[in-house]
Design a protein around this motif. Sequence first.
Motif, PDB file in Angstrom:
ATOM      1  N   PHE A 167       4.300  -6.612   7.885  1.00 41.90           N
ATOM      2  CA  PHE A 167       3.020  -6.470   7.191  1.00 41.90           C
ATOM      3  C   PHE A 167       2.910  -7.653   6.242  1.00 41.90           C
ATOM      4  CE2 PHE A 167       2.575  -1.509   7.251  1.00 41.90           C
ATOM      5  CZ  PHE A 167       2.519  -1.544   8.632  1.00 41.90           C
ATOM      6  N   ARG A 168       1.822  -8.395   6.321  1.00 44.76           N
ATOM      7  CA  ARG A 168       1.675  -9.581   5.475  1.00 44.76           C
ATOM      8  C   ARG A 168       0.259  -9.678   4.928  1.00 44.76           C
ATOM      9  NH1 ARG A 168       3.512 -13.878   8.803  1.00 44.76           N
ATOM     10  NH2 ARG A 168       5.578 -13.529   7.876  1.00 44.76           N
ATOM     11  N   ASP A 169       0.159 -10.001   3.651  1.00 42.99           N
ATOM     12  CA  ASP A 169      -1.134 -10.257   2.998  1.00 42.99           C
ATOM     13  C   ASP A 169      -2.068  -9.065   3.181  1.00 42.99           C
ATOM     14  OD1 ASP A 169      -0.194 -12.781   2.312  1.00 42.99           O
ATOM     15  OD2 ASP A 169      -1.004 -13.714   4.117  1.00 42.99           O
ATOM     16  N   MET A 170      -1.730  -7.980   2.501  1.00 44.46           N
ATOM     17  CA  MET A 170      -2.500  -6.749   2.625  1.00 44.46           C
ATOM     18  C   MET A 170      -2.837  -6.203   1.240  1.00 44.46           C
ATOM     19  SD  MET A 170      -0.280  -5.044   5.762  1.00 44.46           S
ATOM     20  CE  MET A 170      -1.314  -3.600   5.958  1.00 44.46           C
ATOM     21  N   ILE A 171      -4.073  -5.759   1.064  1.00 45.81           N
ATOM     22  CA  ILE A 171      -4.510  -5.044  -0.140  1.00 45.81           C
ATOM     23  C   ILE A 171      -4.952  -3.659   0.306  1.00 45.81           C
ATOM     24  CG2 ILE A 171      -6.116  -4.983  -2.072  1.00 45.81           C
ATOM     25  CD1 ILE A 171      -6.373  -8.030  -1.829  1.00 45.81           C
ATOM     26  N   LEU A 172      -4.222  -2.629  -0.119  1.00 45.41           N
ATOM     27  CA  LEU A 172      -4.451  -1.269   0.346  1.00 45.41           C
ATOM     28  C   LEU A 172      -4.765  -0.371  -0.846  1.00 45.41           C
ATOM     29  CD1 LEU A 172      -1.416  -1.091   2.820  1.00 45.41           C
ATOM     30  CD2 LEU A 172      -3.758  -1.820   3.297  1.00 45.41           C
ATOM     31  N   ARG A 173      -5.959   0.204  -0.822  1.00 42.58           N
ATOM     32  CA  ARG A 173      -6.407   1.090  -1.901  1.00 42.58           C
ATOM     33  C   ARG A 173      -6.201   2.548  -1.487  1.00 42.58           C
ATOM     34  NH1 ARG A 173      -9.682  -3.301  -1.612  1.00 42.58           N
ATOM     35  NH2 ARG A 173     -10.158  -4.375  -3.585  1.00 42.58           N
ATOM     36  N   HIS A 174      -5.608   3.329  -2.395  1.00 43.55           N
ATOM     37  CA  HIS A 174      -5.330   4.735  -2.120  1.00 43.55           C
ATOM     38  C   HIS A 174      -5.860   5.606  -3.249  1.00 43.55           C
ATOM     39  CE1 HIS A 174      -2.794   4.282   1.490  1.00 43.55           C
ATOM     40  NE2 HIS A 174      -2.490   3.114   0.957  1.00 43.55           N
ATOM     41  N   THR A 175      -6.025   6.894  -2.948  1.00 45.47           N
ATOM     42  CA  THR A 175      -6.616   7.815  -3.920  1.00 45.47           C
ATOM     43  C   THR A 175      -5.670   8.159  -5.056  1.00 45.47           C
ATOM     44  OG1 THR A 175      -5.888   9.755  -2.658  1.00 45.47           O
ATOM     45  CG2 THR A 175      -8.049   8.842  -2.121  1.00 45.47           C
ATOM     46  N   GLY A 176      -4.340   8.159  -4.792  1.00 46.10           N
ATOM     47  CA  GLY A 176      -3.403   8.674  -5.776  1.00 46.10           C
ATOM     48  C   GLY A 176      -3.492  10.191  -5.853  1.00 46.10           C
ATOM     49  N   GLY A 177      -2.806  10.748  -6.830  1.00 46.64           N
ATOM     50  CA  GLY A 177      -2.866  12.201  -7.020  1.00 46.64           C
ATOM     51  C   GLY A 177      -1.714  12.969  -6.414  1.00 46.64           C
ATOM     52  N   GLY A 178      -0.714  12.272  -5.846  1.00 44.71           N
ATOM     53  CA  GLY A 178       0.444  12.948  -5.289  1.00 44.71           C
ATOM     54  C   GLY A 178       1.303  13.578  -6.366  1.00 44.71           C
ATOM     55  N   THR A 179       2.048  14.613  -6.013  1.00 39.30           N
ATOM     56  CA  THR A 179       2.823  15.402  -6.977  1.00 39.30           C
ATOM     57  C   THR A 179       4.320  15.289  -6.713  1.00 39.30           C
ATOM     58  OG1 THR A 179       2.804  17.394  -5.602  1.00 39.30           O
ATOM     59  CG2 THR A 179       0.911  17.052  -7.066  1.00 39.30           C
ATOM     60  N   GLU A 180       5.103  15.832  -7.655  1.00 40.74           N
ATOM     61  CA  GLU A 180       6.549  15.900  -7.465  1.00 40.74           C
ATOM     62  C   GLU A 180       6.903  16.761  -6.254  1.00 40.74           C
ATOM     63  OE1 GLU A 180       8.905  14.339  -8.815  1.00 40.74           O
ATOM     64  OE2 GLU A 180       8.066  13.452 -10.632  1.00 40.74           O
ATOM     65  N   GLU A 181       6.129  17.786  -5.996  1.00 44.34           N
ATOM     66  CA  GLU A 181       6.365  18.624  -4.819  1.00 44.34           C
ATOM     67  C   GLU A 181       6.205  17.812  -3.539  1.00 44.34           C
ATOM     68  OE1 GLU A 181       4.548  19.533  -7.442  1.00 44.34           O
ATOM     69  OE2 GLU A 181       6.000  21.003  -8.213  1.00 44.34           O
ATOM     70  N   ASP A 182       5.273  16.888  -3.549  1.00 45.66           N
ATOM     71  CA  ASP A 182       5.102  16.023  -2.378  1.00 45.66           C
ATOM     72  C   ASP A 182       6.334  15.154  -2.158  1.00 45.66           C
ATOM     73  OD1 ASP A 182       2.503  16.988  -2.006  1.00 45.66           O
ATOM     74  OD2 ASP A 182       1.649  15.445  -3.308  1.00 45.66           O
ATOM     75  N   VAL A 183       6.942  14.722  -3.242  1.00 42.25           N
ATOM     76  CA  VAL A 183       8.143  13.887  -3.136  1.00 42.25           C
ATOM     77  C   VAL A 183       9.304  14.692  -2.574  1.00 42.25           C
ATOM     78  CG1 VAL A 183       9.786  12.455  -4.401  1.00 42.25           C
ATOM     79  CG2 VAL A 183       7.371  12.452  -5.063  1.00 42.25           C
ATOM     80  N   LYS A 184       9.405  15.945  -2.961  1.00 44.31           N
ATOM     81  CA  LYS A 184      10.556  16.768  -2.611  1.00 44.31           C
ATOM     82  C   LYS A 184      10.453  17.423  -1.236  1.00 44.31           C
ATOM     83  CE  LYS A 184      11.389  17.917  -7.464  1.00 44.31           C
ATOM     84  NZ  LYS A 184      11.384  19.014  -8.475  1.00 44.31           N
ATOM     85  N   ARG A 185       9.270  17.506  -0.667  1.00 42.67           N
ATOM     86  CA  ARG A 185       9.116  18.247   0.582  1.00 42.67           C
ATOM     87  C   ARG A 185       9.895  17.596   1.724  1.00 42.67           C
ATOM     88  NH1 ARG A 185       5.181  16.055   4.330  1.00 42.67           N
ATOM     89  NH2 ARG A 185       5.425  17.980   5.532  1.00 42.67           N
ATOM     90  N   ALA A 186      10.480  18.431   2.555  1.00 44.07           N
ATOM     91  CA  ALA A 186      11.194  17.938   3.730  1.00 44.07           C
ATOM     92  C   ALA A 186      10.178  17.569   4.803  1.00 44.07           C
ATOM     93  CB  ALA A 186      12.154  19.008   4.243  1.00 44.07           C
TER      94      ALA A 186
END
Length: 467
Positions: free
Chosen positions: A358-377
Motif C-alpha cells: 500500500f503506497r501513498d494513501m489517505i484513508l478517512r474513517h468514522t472512529g468510535g471503536g471501543t475496548e470491547e472491539d479490541v478484545k473480541r476474538a
Amino acid sequence: MRTSFLLLFTLLSSYWLHAQVDHNITTYKAKGDGKTLNTKAIQAAIDNCALKGGGTVWVPAGIFVTGCIYLKDNVNLHLSNGAVLKATPELSEYDRKTMALVYVRNAVNVSITGMGIINGNGKNFKFVEEGPDRPFVVLVESSKQVIIRDVKLYDGARWTLKLFDSDHVQVSGVTIYSHSNHNNDGIDIDSRNVTISDCIIDSDDDAICLKSENPNRITENITVTNCIVSSNCNFIKMGTGSFSGFRNISITNCVLKAAAETPFWKWHNIVKGVKDTISGLAGIALEIVDGGMMDQIVISNITMTGVQTPVFIRLGNRKNAVGSLKNVLISNITATANSLIPSIIAAVPGFYIENVTFRDMILRHTGGGTEEDVKRAVPENEAKYPENRMLGHTLPAYGLYVRHARNITLDNIQFIIAAADARPAIWLEDVKGVYIKDFSPGNNARPSAMIRQTNVTDFFYQNLREH
C-alpha cells in the motif's frame, strides 16, 4: 495483365460493397412503437447482413421490443440517438440455457455502437436471487475482436454486461444504470485481453467484477481506466468466482461514489456502525477463495466515497482448496469510509497472502471503536462467503487489519478518523515481514497503540508519526 487487373478490381469492389452494406431494421418490418414484438425482424436484418459479408444493422429512433437477438461475424449493431432495444418479458423469446437480450456467441469482429439504449426491462422479470429466468442485457461468449462503444445499458434483469471466455474485447464510453432486479452487476469480465475505459457505471450489485469460473482458463491481461463507478455492493472486485484466477491486471484513474439509489440493500439497517442510507461494501475487493491464483495486480489513482471498507483482500477456502494471492500494488488512493470495518488483508491458517504494497494513501474513517472491539476474538470463517463484514461488523483496528500474510509494505499511509477510537490504527497477526514507512495514525489516535502486533517477525519501520 488487363485480365488480372479487372479480376482484382472486381474482387475489391465486391468486398467494398459487402463491407459497407447497411441494414435498417425497419426495412425488415420492425416497428418502434413500444408494443410490437420485433425479435424475428431484427434477427433477419442481422442474418442478412452477415450473409452479405457484414456491415451495419441500424436501429433508428423508437422503442423496439425484442427477445434474444444473436449478433454474427462482421456485424455492427448500431443504435441511433433515440433508439431503444427493450427486452420483452416473454421467456419463450430467449435461449433458456444462456439467457441474454443481445447475445454474441462464437463470433468474430462484432461491435455494438451508437448513442442509443439497450434496456433489459428488469422490473418485469422475477425478483429472485440467482434466478435462472432472467436475461443478461448483453452477453459476449467465446468470441474475438469485439467492440462495445458509447451505448447505454439500462435496467438489467440480471448482470448487465457479461464478457465470458472471449479474447480482445474493447468496452469504451458505455453508460450502465441498473437497479431493477437482483444481481444487477455492471460489467463482469471472465476473459482475456480486455480494455474497459471511459465508462460510467451505477449498479445495484458489483460494478466492475472480474471472475474466473473456468478452472482451465485464467482471466488475464485486463485494463480498466478512466471510469466513474457506483455500487451498493463492491465497486471494483476480483472474485468471487476464482477457480483459475487473475493475472496481469491494471486498474487506474477511477472515481468511486455512492449509488444513485438502493432498492434492495439497506446497509444502515444491516451493518453495525453504518449510518449512511446509501453505501457500498468494499471499494476494492480482491478475492481468491476457490483454489485459483492472483498475481501481478496494480491498482492506482482511485478516489472513493460511499464505501464501507476501502480495501478488502481475502485468500479463503470456500471449495476445500486454497490458492495463492501475491504481488499486489495499490497506490495513490484517497477514501472516505462509513463503517467500523477497516481495510483487510486476511488469509486462512497455514496459508499467506504475499507481497502486498500500500503506497501513498489517505484513508478517512468514522472512529468510535471501543475496548470491547479490541478484545473480541475474530473468527477465521475459512469457508464463509467473502465480504468485508465476514469477520464481523467491527474489527480490532480502525485502519488496517492484517492476518496470515508475508512481506507487507505500507509506505506513506495516512489515516484520518472523525472521532476518538479505542482501537489501534493497524493490527498485525501472524505476519512475516512488515515494512512501514511514513505512517500517520490520525489526530484522534492513541500514540501508545498505533500498531498492535501478535506473532509478527521481521518488523521494520521508519518515521512513524503520532499524528
